[in-house]
Design a protein around this motif. Structure first.
Motif, PDB file in Angstrom:
ATOM      1  N   ASP A  26      46.260 -48.214 -53.585  1.00  0.00           N
ATOM      2  CA  ASP A  26      46.439 -48.502 -55.026  1.00  0.00           C
ATOM      3  C   ASP A  26      45.165 -49.134 -55.585  1.00  0.00           C
ATOM      4  O   ASP A  26      44.682 -48.753 -56.644  1.00  0.00           O
ATOM      5  CB  ASP A  26      47.592 -49.489 -55.253  1.00  0.00           C
ATOM      6  CG  ASP A  26      48.957 -48.867 -54.957  1.00  0.00           C
ATOM      7  OD1 ASP A  26      49.027 -47.626 -54.878  1.00  0.00           O
ATOM      8  OD2 ASP A  26      49.924 -49.635 -54.799  1.00  0.00           O
TER       9      ASP A  26
ATOM     10  N   GLY B  97      42.455 -46.872 -56.307  1.00  0.00           N
ATOM     11  CA  GLY B  97      42.760 -45.840 -57.307  1.00  0.00           C
ATOM     12  C   GLY B  97      43.253 -44.546 -56.674  1.00  0.00           C
ATOM     13  O   GLY B  97      43.203 -43.484 -57.302  1.00  0.00           O
TER      14      GLY B  97
ATOM     15  N   ARG C  48      36.950 -51.006 -56.118  1.00  0.00           N
ATOM     16  CA  ARG C  48      38.196 -50.808 -56.889  1.00  0.00           C
ATOM     17  C   ARG C  48      38.010 -49.787 -57.996  1.00  0.00           C
ATOM     18  O   ARG C  48      36.961 -49.741 -58.642  1.00  0.00           O
ATOM     19  CB  ARG C  48      38.676 -52.140 -57.480  1.00  0.00           C
ATOM     20  CG  ARG C  48      39.137 -53.081 -56.381  1.00  0.00           C
ATOM     21  CD  ARG C  48      39.727 -54.353 -56.925  1.00  0.00           C
ATOM     22  NE  ARG C  48      40.115 -55.185 -55.805  1.00  0.00           N
ATOM     23  CZ  ARG C  48      41.324 -55.720 -55.629  1.00  0.00           C
ATOM     24  NH1 ARG C  48      42.270 -55.540 -56.532  1.00  0.00           N
ATOM     25  NH2 ARG C  48      41.593 -56.439 -54.573  1.00  0.00           N
ATOM     26  N   ARG C  49      39.024 -48.981 -58.194  1.00  0.00           N
ATOM     27  CA  ARG C  49      39.015 -47.986 -59.271  1.00  0.00           C
ATOM     28  C   ARG C  49      40.421 -47.946 -59.876  1.00  0.00           C
ATOM     29  O   ARG C  49      41.386 -48.309 -59.220  1.00  0.00           O
ATOM     30  CB  ARG C  49      38.676 -46.579 -58.758  1.00  0.00           C
ATOM     31  CG  ARG C  49      37.312 -46.436 -58.083  1.00  0.00           C
ATOM     32  CD  ARG C  49      36.151 -46.503 -59.073  1.00  0.00           C
ATOM     33  NE  ARG C  49      34.878 -46.241 -58.430  1.00  0.00           N
ATOM     34  CZ  ARG C  49      34.117 -47.169 -57.835  1.00  0.00           C
ATOM     35  NH1 ARG C  49      34.514 -48.424 -57.814  1.00  0.00           N
ATOM     36  NH2 ARG C  49      32.965 -46.847 -57.270  1.00  0.00           N
ATOM     37  N   SER C  50      40.477 -47.428 -61.110  1.00  0.00           N
ATOM     38  CA  SER C  50      41.808 -47.297 -61.718  1.00  0.00           C
ATOM     39  C   SER C  50      42.492 -46.060 -61.141  1.00  0.00           C
ATOM     40  O   SER C  50      41.838 -45.212 -60.536  1.00  0.00           O
ATOM     41  CB  SER C  50      41.677 -47.161 -63.219  1.00  0.00           C
ATOM     42  OG  SER C  50      41.105 -45.912 -63.497  1.00  0.00           O
ATOM     43  N   GLY C  51      43.800 -45.971 -61.390  1.00  0.00           N
ATOM     44  CA  GLY C  51      44.621 -44.902 -60.808  1.00  0.00           C
ATOM     45  C   GLY C  51      44.129 -43.513 -61.108  1.00  0.00           C
ATOM     46  O   GLY C  51      44.322 -42.594 -60.319  1.00  0.00           O
ATOM     47  N   SER C  52      43.483 -43.307 -62.234  1.00  0.00           N
ATOM     48  CA  SER C  52      43.119 -41.952 -62.628  1.00  0.00           C
ATOM     49  C   SER C  52      41.763 -41.510 -62.105  1.00  0.00           C
ATOM     50  O   SER C  52      41.359 -40.376 -62.287  1.00  0.00           O
ATOM     51  CB  SER C  52      43.101 -41.859 -64.151  1.00  0.00           C
ATOM     52  OG  SER C  52      42.273 -42.900 -64.637  1.00  0.00           O
ATOM     53  N   SER C  53      41.010 -42.441 -61.423  1.00  0.00           N
ATOM     54  CA  SER C  53      39.649 -42.084 -60.997  1.00  0.00           C
ATOM     55  C   SER C  53      39.654 -41.171 -59.788  1.00  0.00           C
ATOM     56  O   SER C  53      40.607 -41.095 -59.050  1.00  0.00           O
ATOM     57  CB  SER C  53      38.862 -43.325 -60.671  1.00  0.00           C
ATOM     58  OG  SER C  53      39.453 -44.009 -59.596  1.00  0.00           O
TER      59      SER C  53
END
Ligand SMILES: Cc1cc2nc3c(=O)[nH]c(=O)nc-3n(C[C@H](O)[C@H](O)[C@H](O)COP(=O)(O)OP(=O)(O)OC[C@H]3O[C@@H](n4cnc5c(N)ncnc54)[C@H](O)[C@@H]3O)c2cc1C
Length: 399
Positions: free
Chosen positions: A41, A44, A394-399
């Protein structure tokens, strides 16, 4: 693969060498633990992971002396993931490889086997390898990380001392057809002198059958029919399909070992995962530990690698961080070998067992205080000192 991805996200030039042409190896465990799900999570990758076909394990039952069992209820866990996901590990590795390929500084070379170490003035400066076409080559690196598992060629070449702990078991590893009405996820059968673990992979079960360490040759000499009878006695529901295992060629021996390097590093070299501490399959925790090692290594090494100045102390910090979780987890595996595996192999546990019938102290304690079940659940699904993604990864879910 996890370390490669994290370092590449920090902008470090990283090359992952994998000796096989693909990740389709049966021997890999299928567990993706709650702490790894949280990590995905944070990276991402959680949504993409959830979209992959997988099974969910929320409860596990471990046989104890006295024909009682220890129930590991993952519903008692804290955090968003109160289960273990079961997915053939090649899918997880493909997911990480795909995420890695999106980073310009990441290179994955498949079919390239490390054959030795390059050294200069007593420092490891890279590896020698043989590629898929049979050509030999060398790859120089500021840091070489041995992630090549429990028979690590890199650690063998490193001269690092290995401390071996005896284990009572080896595993026979084979497939049986699965039907829709069969149990889902993960199931265990225990009988006279035997334990069978079944991993549901959709159309088939990947089965692990525990045998006494070193007994493979003797048992094979009894013939494949004796093997069929053994499995049918333990799991009668498989009697009609055990013939799918036609010969001993279909039954692989996975030699189990439990060992640890007192020191995980040398100048220019760091060992992680099973290469630093080979794990027994007991508890199904080795993958998680290897992933957590990778996260710690990325956190401590990314900045020195970017600066181009990695010191011995940077490598030592990784071991210092990961030593206690490793020591504790391996100690628990040794305890489980003594308390569960040896009695099973001796025929003292299970339906036909002849062992003591008085509930063990542990069973009595857990019966009296059921909330204590959260401890084994935490140890298996989260582990000691779980690591979280460093901010640079860390990356957001859509990356
Ligand atoms: C029978 C059995 C079942 C298990 N089941 C589970 C389970 O269900 N859950 C769990 O958490 N743990 C399980 N374990 C433990 C788990 O497999 C290990 O702890 C975990 O895989 C360690 O991960 P790793 O990345 O360090 O090494 P590995 O997963 O062994 O990966 C090493 C990689 O290096 C590659 N490689 C090897 N040599 C070279 C070379 N010379 N050059 C290039 N590449 C190379 C290999 O192909 C492989 O891809 C099990 C262990 C056994 C023996």
């Amino acid at each position: 693969m996890m370390l490669g991805l994290l370092l590449a996200r920090a902008g470090v030039r990283v090359t992952v060498l994998e000796k096989h042409d693909d990740f389709l190896r049966d021997f890999r465990g299928d567990t993706v633990h709650a702490s790894t799900l949280t990590l995905l999570d944070e990276l991402g990758l959680g949504e993409r992971f959830s979209a992959m076909p997988h099974r969910v394990v929320q409860r596990m039952q471990v046989p104890l002396q006295s024909s009682t069992s220890l129930v590991v209820d993952l519903g008692l866990l804290p955090g968003p993931h109160r289960h273990i996901a079961m997915v053939p590990q090649w899918h997880l590795l493909d997911l990480l490889a795909e995420a890695g390929r999106r980073e310009p500084s990441f290179t994955l070379r498949m079919g390239v086997e490390v054959t030795g170490l390059l050294r200069e003035h007593g420092r490891v400066v890279g590896v020698r390898y043989r590629d898929a076409g049979g050509s030999d080559g060398g790859l120089h690196a500021a840091v070489t990380v041995a992630c090549d598992g429990r028979t690590s060629a890199v650690r063998a070449a490193s001269g690092l001392r290995v401390r071996e702990f005896g284990v009572p078991l080896d595993i026979w590893w084979f497939r049986l057809p699965r039907r829709d009405v069969d149990p889902q996820g993960f199931a265990v059968r225990v009988g006279d002198g035997a334990l069978l673990a079944m991993i549901d992979r959709g159309s088939y079960f990947q089965v692990g059958y525990q045998i006494r360490k070193g007994s493979d040759a003797r048992l094979r000499a009894e013939g494949i029919e004796a093997f069929h009878r053994r499995i049918a006695a333990l799991a009668p529901e498989f009697a009609d399909r055990i013939g799918a295992v036609r010969s001993w060629d279909d039954v692989k021996l996975l030699a189990v070992r439990l060992d640890r390097l007192p020191r995980w590093f040398n100048p220019g070299l760091l060992c992680l995962g099973d290469a630093a501490h080979a794990m027994s399959p007991v508890g199904g925790v080795g993958i998680n530990l290897a992933i957590q090692d990778a996260v710690a290594a990325a956190r401590y090494l990314a900045a020195p690698l970017r600066r181009g100045d990695v010191r011995l102390g940077d490598l030592a910090r990784v071991q210092v961080r990961r030593w206690a979780p490793t020591f504790l987890t391996q100690s628990l595996q040794q305890l489980a070998h003594r308390a569960v595996i040896q009695p099973v192999l001796a025929g003292e546990l299970g339906q036909g067992g002849t062992g003591p019938r008085r509930p063990s102290r542990l069973a009595r304690l857990l019966r009296r205080f059921p909330r204590l079940q959260a401890i084994p659940a935490y140890m298996v699904a989260i582990g000691v000192l779980p690591e979280h993604a460093p901010s640079f990864a860390r990356r957001s879910g859509s990356s």
